[in-house]
Design a protein around this motif. Sequence first.
Motif, PDB file in Angstrom:
ATOM      1  N   GLN A  92       5.538  -4.292  14.138  1.00  0.00           N
ATOM      2  CA  GLN A  92       4.087  -3.525  13.743  1.00  0.00           C
ATOM      3  C   GLN A  92       3.447  -4.018  14.374  1.00  0.00           C
ATOM      4  OE1 GLN A  92       2.891  -6.186   9.628  1.00  0.00           O
ATOM      5  NE2 GLN A  92       5.056  -4.488   8.862  1.00  0.00           N
TER       6      GLN A  92
ATOM      7  N   ASP B 158       8.712  -3.457   7.738  1.00  0.00           N
ATOM      8  CA  ASP B 158       7.856  -1.534   8.200  1.00  0.00           C
ATOM      9  C   ASP B 158       7.829  -1.894   9.366  1.00  0.00           C
ATOM     10  OD1 ASP B 158       8.379  -0.805   5.554  1.00  0.00           O
ATOM     11  OD2 ASP B 158       6.712  -0.101   5.167  1.00  0.00           O
ATOM     12  N   ASN B 159       7.927  -0.745  10.029  1.00  0.00           N
ATOM     13  CA  ASN B 159       7.259  -0.312  11.134  1.00  0.00           C
ATOM     14  C   ASN B 159       6.177   0.186  11.274  1.00  0.00           C
ATOM     15  OD1 ASN B 159       9.431  -0.941  14.010  1.00  0.00           O
ATOM     16  ND2 ASN B 159      10.569  -0.485  11.453  1.00  0.00           N
ATOM     17  N   GLU B 160       5.033   0.302  11.686  1.00  0.00           N
ATOM     18  CA  GLU B 160       3.977   0.644  11.927  1.00  0.00           C
ATOM     19  C   GLU B 160       2.772  -0.127  13.016  1.00  0.00           C
ATOM     20  OE1 GLU B 160       1.671  -2.619   8.598  1.00  0.00           O
ATOM     21  OE2 GLU B 160       3.102  -0.549   7.330  1.00  0.00           O
ATOM     22  N   ASN B 161       1.144   0.907  12.760  1.00  0.00           N
ATOM     23  CA  ASN B 161       0.831   0.585  14.429  1.00  0.00           C
ATOM     24  C   ASN B 161       1.754   1.232  15.321  1.00  0.00           C
ATOM     25  OD1 ASN B 161      -0.960   0.998  12.158  1.00  0.00           O
ATOM     26  ND2 ASN B 161      -0.645  -0.745  11.222  1.00  0.00           N
TER      27      ASN B 161
ATOM     28  N   ASN C  99      10.207   1.779   6.098  1.00  0.00           N
ATOM     29  CA  ASN C  99       9.594   3.086   6.841  1.00  0.00           C
ATOM     30  C   ASN C  99       9.218   2.023   7.722  1.00  0.00           C
ATOM     31  OD1 ASN C  99       9.359   3.724   4.089  1.00  0.00           O
ATOM     32  ND2 ASN C  99       7.795   2.074   2.907  1.00  0.00           N
TER      33      ASN C  99
ATOM     34  N   LYS D  23       5.983   4.435   9.834  1.00  0.00           N
ATOM     35  CA  LYS D  23       4.823   4.917   9.608  1.00  0.00           C
ATOM     36  C   LYS D  23       3.240   4.656  10.675  1.00  0.00           C
ATOM     37  CE  LYS D  23       3.098   1.845   6.352  1.00  0.00           C
ATOM     38  NZ  LYS D  23       3.063   1.362   5.026  1.00  0.00           N
ATOM     39  N   ASN D  24       2.610   5.614  11.389  1.00  0.00           N
ATOM     40  CA  ASN D  24       1.850   5.545  12.247  1.00  0.00           C
ATOM     41  C   ASN D  24       2.505   5.459  13.597  1.00  0.00           C
ATOM     42  OD1 ASN D  24      -0.192   5.614  10.263  1.00  0.00           O
ATOM     43  ND2 ASN D  24      -0.305   4.204   9.339  1.00  0.00           N
TER      44      ASN D  24
END
Length: 168
Positions: free
Chosen positions: A49, A74-77, A101, A103-104
Amino acid sequence: IDIHNIEFYESGRWTCNLFECKNIKIEDVVINSNFHVANTDGFDLSCCQNARINHCFIATGDDALCIKGNGNMDNENILIENCKAMSLANCFKIGTTIIRNVKNVTVRNCEFFMKDTTGGYAGISIESDMGGVVENITAENITMNGVTSPFVVWLGNRYGSTPGAMKN
């Protein structure tokens, strides 16, 4: 995690694998991996992240810039920009093994290529294969030369798992 101004040569496997990390800054890195060994990925972000990869050169026998979802977060940003990548597989890839998930994610102002030949699977490959949702993915201002397939999207059920989903 701050990785900058370093060169990696002739990796025998994944060159830089970050697993369940937060607040990552990677800048001005050269990866020149072994083309004759399987799984010589460049950067692998697995369940990470708030990551930024900027101004890097990656040449690999497998995926150059890869996001995987096989951990507990989650993987994000994630922002990848101003990079040059040469790959015998995928230059930028989300997947396989997307359990969590993603996202972004933005990839922009990058060049994906195969020097003096056509090769690799894809310039950009987005895959969801084990239940994770892939959403809000942006690719802009990408140049590709000698890449077999510029863009691949795959929603599947690897090992009999439930397929994930993709949106936005």
